[in-house]
Design an enzyme around this catalytic site. Sequence first.
Site, short mmCIF file in Angstrom:
data_model
loop_
_atom_site.label_atom_id
_atom_site.label_comp_id
_atom_site.label_asym_id
_atom_site.label_seq_id
_atom_site.Cartn_x
_atom_site.Cartn_y
_atom_site.Cartn_z
N GLY A 7 0.71 -1.16 -0.06
CA GLY A 7 -0.15 0.16 -0.15
C GLY A 7 0.83 1.08 0.09
N LYS A 9 2.78 4.30 1.15
CA LYS A 9 3.66 4.56 2.40
C LYS A 9 3.71 3.23 3.55
CE LYS A 9 5.00 8.04 2.69
NZ LYS A 9 6.32 8.34 1.85
N HIS A 46 13.00 10.86 -1.18
CA HIS A 46 13.53 9.54 -1.88
C HIS A 46 15.07 9.81 -2.54
CE1 HIS A 46 10.15 6.69 -2.37
NE2 HIS A 46 9.34 7.80 -2.26
N ARG A 50 18.21 7.58 -0.86
CA ARG A 50 19.22 6.69 -1.46
C ARG A 50 20.51 7.20 -1.51
NH1 ARG A 50 15.57 8.51 -5.68
NH2 ARG A 50 16.72 9.48 -7.02
N GLU A 58 16.50 9.54 -14.50
CA GLU A 58 14.86 9.82 -14.59
C GLU A 58 14.26 9.77 -16.01
OE1 GLU A 58 15.83 13.83 -13.01
OE2 GLU A 58 16.02 13.10 -11.05
#
Length: 165
Positions: A7, A9, A46, A50, A58
């Site tokens: 789901g 989050k 995000h 990382r 991208e």
Amino acid sequence: MILVTGGIKSGKSTVALNKALKYQTRAFLATGVPFDEEMKERIRRHQEERRNLFDTYEEPVEVSRVLRTIDGRYDVVVFECLTTYLGNLYYYEVNVQEHLGKFIETLASMRTEVIIVTNEVGWGIIPENKLAREFAETLGKTNAKLAKLASEVYLVVAGIEIRIK
């Protein structure tokens, strides 16, 4: 291929990144487009998560081209995420089925391990409008095709991963 689903989050991205850290050379294919402030903030979080541990690419639509280009250059690619990618296909009004077909075909032929992050959106009520129903159905069917191809599939619930394949 490894599929990580769950789901919104639920911790899918963290699970995918942690799995990728087991590999020496890593790429991250980001599909998110910063359409608004919320999405800009989500992308920033995000990126922070990382750090510099991944080479980042991208691409909102032509992901198959990028995957073919980087195949073999890395030990693993994290694809973040199928749900956003599908939304981009609808937003840019391209042929959704054609792009998804190329995407699946590309994944099936890759030498590099790919970890795909996706959402389970079909567990709630049936959406009230046709586009939302079509989106949920397309994502669900694509998830099923990818799960069939994947060597491992994980469901992430409340930050806890459960291996289901």
